[in-house]
Motif scaffolding. Structure first.
Motif, PDB file in Angstrom:
ATOM      1  N   GLN A 196      -0.659  -4.643  -0.907  1.00 13.13           N
ATOM      2  CA  GLN A 196      -0.070  -6.121  -0.487  1.00 13.13           C
ATOM      3  C   GLN A 196      -1.359  -6.797  -0.096  1.00 13.13           C
ATOM      4  N   GLY A 223       9.074  -6.113  -4.343  1.00 14.52           N
ATOM      5  CA  GLY A 223      10.169  -5.772  -5.439  1.00 14.52           C
ATOM      6  C   GLY A 223       9.589  -6.564  -7.045  1.00 14.52           C
ATOM      7  N   ALA A 224       8.432  -6.705  -7.138  1.00 12.83           N
ATOM      8  CA  ALA A 224       8.254  -7.153  -8.343  1.00 12.83           C
ATOM      9  C   ALA A 224       8.144  -6.037  -9.410  1.00 12.83           C
ATOM     10  N   GLY A 225       8.024  -4.591  -8.988  1.00 16.97           N
ATOM     11  CA  GLY A 225       8.140  -3.574  -9.956  1.00 16.97           C
ATOM     12  C   GLY A 225       6.631  -2.891 -10.232  1.00 16.97           C
ATOM     13  N   LYS A 226       5.873  -3.024  -9.042  1.00 15.34           N
ATOM     14  CA  LYS A 226       4.405  -2.459  -8.985  1.00 15.34           C
ATOM     15  C   LYS A 226       4.592  -1.013  -8.907  1.00 15.34           C
ATOM     16  N   THR A 227       5.269  -0.550  -7.794  1.00 15.88           N
ATOM     17  CA  THR A 227       5.209   0.881  -7.742  1.00 15.88           C
ATOM     18  C   THR A 227       6.073   1.611  -8.978  1.00 15.88           C
ATOM     19  N   THR A 228       7.185   0.905  -9.137  1.00 18.19           N
ATOM     20  CA  THR A 228       7.901   1.502 -10.317  1.00 18.19           C
ATOM     21  C   THR A 228       6.832   1.414 -11.546  1.00 18.19           C
TER      22      THR A 228
END
Ligand code: ATP
Length: 233
Positions: free
Chosen positions: A191, A37-42
């Motif tokens: 991950q 949820g840190a925003g890596k994919t986004t």
């Protein structure tokens, strides 16, 4: 090569990226790490036109990518392999690979079908199988092979070793490592920190929608306090 300048993005009314700044030069292998949820994919999606930006900009070779469709960005030389690998279930391995193939820009010798099958011999053995009959590891190899056949200058991989057996993880790590120095740049999220530290020569750490550290892989890997604080390891 690619530069994110202070980008912000939201899903609906929920802000997710808060001023992400990041750069990867040609030939850099950059790993992006951070908690769920840190925003890596986004962040990856914002590089390929899949995430509208609320602020900031993405530059590729100094050119703003704003307003370009994903297929145009692909044609500029950025290949993106999403977390779900994006393979076409009903196509065979060979069909998927031959459909993707695109010669390198300046007539240079680049990736060919032969070279991809050399790197992933398993795909040759499975050439007549439908993609949905492949194992997770084989699908990942197909997704990477297909991306390489577009002869990208920047390859972006989201979770290439997630959920795969240890032997396959090592095989994919070693293929990715072998691509270092080929002139292509790579940005990888995983991950599995072992994959990121094994493959990347530079690391950026994300937390709560922003980049909190960036530096050489060896330096960050040795920074136990930082890893503990931002990743809980
Ligand atoms: P993960 O490893 O879990 O995928 P991540 O670092 O890649 O984590 P993102 O997937 O970029 O993180 O997600 C960042 C935030 O955006 C998270 O809080 C997530 O719940 C939220 N988010 C992601 N996708 C959507 C979506 N389609 N709609 C709404 N919120 C989303």
């Amino acid at each position: 090569m690619i530069e994110l300048q202070n980008i912000s993005a939201a899903y609906g009314v929920t802000p997710v990226l808060h001023g992400v700044s990041l750069r990867a030069d040609a030939s850099t292998f950059l790993g992006l790490i951070g908690r769920n949820g840190a925003g890596k994919t986004t962040t990856l999606r914002s590089m390929v036109g899949l995430m509208p930006l609320a602020a900031g900009r993405v530059l590729f070779d100094g050119q703003p990518l704003a307003g370009r469709a994903t297929h145009e960005i692909a044609r500029l030389g950025i290949a993106y392999v999403p977390e779900n690998r994006g393979v076409f279930p009903s196509l065979t391995v060979m069909e998927s690979l031959t459909l993707a193939a695109r010669p390198p820009a300046n007539g240079a010798t680049g990736w060919t079908l032969e070279r991809v099958l050399d790197v992933f011999p398993r795909l040759g053995e499975r050439r007549r199988n439908r993609s949905d009959a492949l194992s997770g590891g084989e699908q990942q190899m197909l997704a990477i092979g297909r991306a390489l056949l577009t002869n990208p200058r920047l390859l972006i991989l989201d979770e290439p070793t997630e959920g795969l057996a240890p032997l396959i993880v090592r095989e994919i790590q070693s293929v990715l490592r072998s691509l270092r120095g080929s002139g292509m740049a790579l940005i990888v999220v995983d991950q599995n920190l072992d994959t990121v530290f094994n493959v990347a020569d530079e690391i950026a750490v994300m937390s709560r929608g922003t980049v909190v550290a960036q530096g050489p892989s060896a330096t960050l890997r040795a920074d136990q306090a930082l890893l503990n604080h931002y990743l809980g390891v």
